[in-house]
Design an enzyme around this catalytic site. Structure first.
Site, short mmCIF file in Angstrom:
data_model
loop_
_atom_site.label_atom_id
_atom_site.label_comp_id
_atom_site.label_asym_id
_atom_site.label_seq_id
_atom_site.Cartn_x
_atom_site.Cartn_y
_atom_site.Cartn_z
N CYS A 90 44.34 46.74 44.65
CA CYS A 90 44.32 46.37 43.18
C CYS A 90 42.98 47.33 42.55
CB CYS A 90 43.13 44.53 43.55
SG CYS A 90 42.50 44.59 42.07
N CYS A 98 34.79 44.53 41.80
CA CYS A 98 34.65 43.63 41.85
C CYS A 98 34.42 43.06 43.34
CB CYS A 98 35.87 42.50 41.43
SG CYS A 98 36.52 41.28 41.96
N CYS A 101 36.70 40.62 47.33
CA CYS A 101 37.57 40.95 48.27
C CYS A 101 37.26 42.37 49.04
CB CYS A 101 38.84 41.72 47.41
SG CYS A 101 39.90 40.56 47.42
N CYS A 324 35.32 26.48 57.45
CA CYS A 324 36.23 27.70 57.03
C CYS A 324 34.82 28.74 56.89
CB CYS A 324 35.90 27.21 55.39
SG CYS A 324 34.34 26.63 54.31
#
Length: 366
Positions: A90, A98, A101, A324
């Site tokens: 990306c 960003c 990630c 999680c």
């Protein structure tokens, strides 16, 4: 993938933001970064993103003042690269870009090894458990991309969309997010369709519902006539399958804090006793009876002591804990251990490729 704004901290001396240091990258840590220990005179721990253990990098401090115990930073130049380093697919991934990630610069098998190390470290440090758990791939993504079936963006004033930088409100205009799935979720698990509100929770990886339900059922092995308690039940994903397993002679109670999700669970899981309300408060005043099995699927912060103690008070033969966050899981597992419950089995799944997040399912038995 958006991030909450960074909480403002009071400065503790002169800022070190923007300073650069050459260093060897240490082990991976929980949170999508690696540990770097700067040599004197700084002698400071720096949590560094965009690095891989063993690399020699130039890091730039992104957060930190003279009086802080640790700093944060980005690897802005790689002097000696790991063989597991790849070019991020990306164009929006990397230092100053960003923040969605964490691991696009890492080959996918190595990403899972890093997550495995984090899960094991958290279990060892917080729960005193030595585990050989390994993070497993899950079908439904495209080499770690195109898996996120629900995505949120910031709408730009002039049109277009954006994501936030890491730990910041600053925006990065995004043309195409490579972890976003081209298809929305079909809200199915093992061939069964579930009704979910437009803004309601459902697992974002296409393979997650099947693998989580299958794992929980295999671990708990519910029998006809047993009594089951599904906590943080959402729209009834686990409750529906537990109800089928225990049959008409059994009993399943589903407790969910979100009223809309709880209403939908009554439709998705016929025959289940549904109760809306804060899990801790509900258990403190209702369903004070023995249960054979419990499913715990709490939000990221975990169940915490009050809920764990209420679960133990029901004396289940087995608990399936879906988590999680491995740190929250390990903390709660340690609380279960105080009452004689031990981890009999644990599995971990790569439901969030390219990020540091990982999903675990632990079986606790007396």
């Amino acid at each position: 993938m958006t991030r909450r704004p960074t909480r403002q901290r009071q400065a503790r001396g002169a800022s070190r933001v923007g300073e650069r240091f050459e260093a060897v990258v240490g082990p991976v840590a929980h949170g999508g970064h690696c540990v770097v220990r700067l040599e004197p005179p700084e002698a400071r721990v720096v949590f560094v993103r965009h690095a891989i253990p063993g690399e020699r990098v130039v890091l730039e401090i992104t957060e930190g003042t003279e009086g802080d115990r640790f700093w944060r930073g980005d690897a802005v130049e790689v002097l000696e690269a790991s063989p597991d380093r790849v070019e991020a697919p990306c164009p929006y991934a990397g230092p100053g870009k960003c923040g969605g990630c964490d691991f696009q610069h890492v080959a996918l098998p190595r990403q899972r090894e890093l997550k495995t190390a984090v899960v094991r470290e958290q279990l060892s440090r917080l729960a005193r458990i030595d585990s050989d758990v390994e993070v497993e791939p899950v079908p439904g993504d495209q080499d770690g991309l195109r898996w996120r079936t629900r995505q949120r963006y910031v709408t730009l004033s002039g049109g277009g969309r954006a994501m936030r930088k890491h730990r910041s409100n600053d925006l990065v205009a995004i043309d195409d997010c490579l972890i976003e799935s081209p298809e929305p979720s079909d809200h199915q698990a093992l061939g069964r369709r579930f009704e979910v509100a437009a803004d309601g929770f459902w697992q974002v990886h296409p393979g997650a519902p099947d693998v989580l339900v299958t794992t929980v059922l295999e671990m708990l092995r519910p029998q006809p006539g047993e009594r089951c308690l599904d906590l943080y039940a959402g729209v009834g994903l686990f409750a529906a399958f537990l109800r089928e397993a225990v049959g008409e002679s059994g009993r399943v109670v589903a407790v969910e804090g979100d009223a809309a999700a709880s209403r939908l669970s009554a439709r998705n899981a016929p025959g289940v006793v549904v109760q809306a309300g804060d899990v801790g408060k509900v258990l403190a005043s209702a369903f004070d009876e023995p249960f054979d099995l419990v499913v715990l699927d709490p939000p990221r912060e975990g169940a915490k002591r009050a809920v764990v103690e209420q679960v133990v008070d029901r004396a289940p033969r087995a608990v399936a804990y879906v988590a999680c966050d491995p740190a929250a899981l390990a903390r709660d597992v340690a609380i279960f251990a105080e009452s004689g419950y031990r981890v009999a089995e644990i599995r971990a799944f790569d439901l969030f490729p390219m990020t540091h997040h990982v999903e675990c399912v632990a079986l606790l038995t007396r």
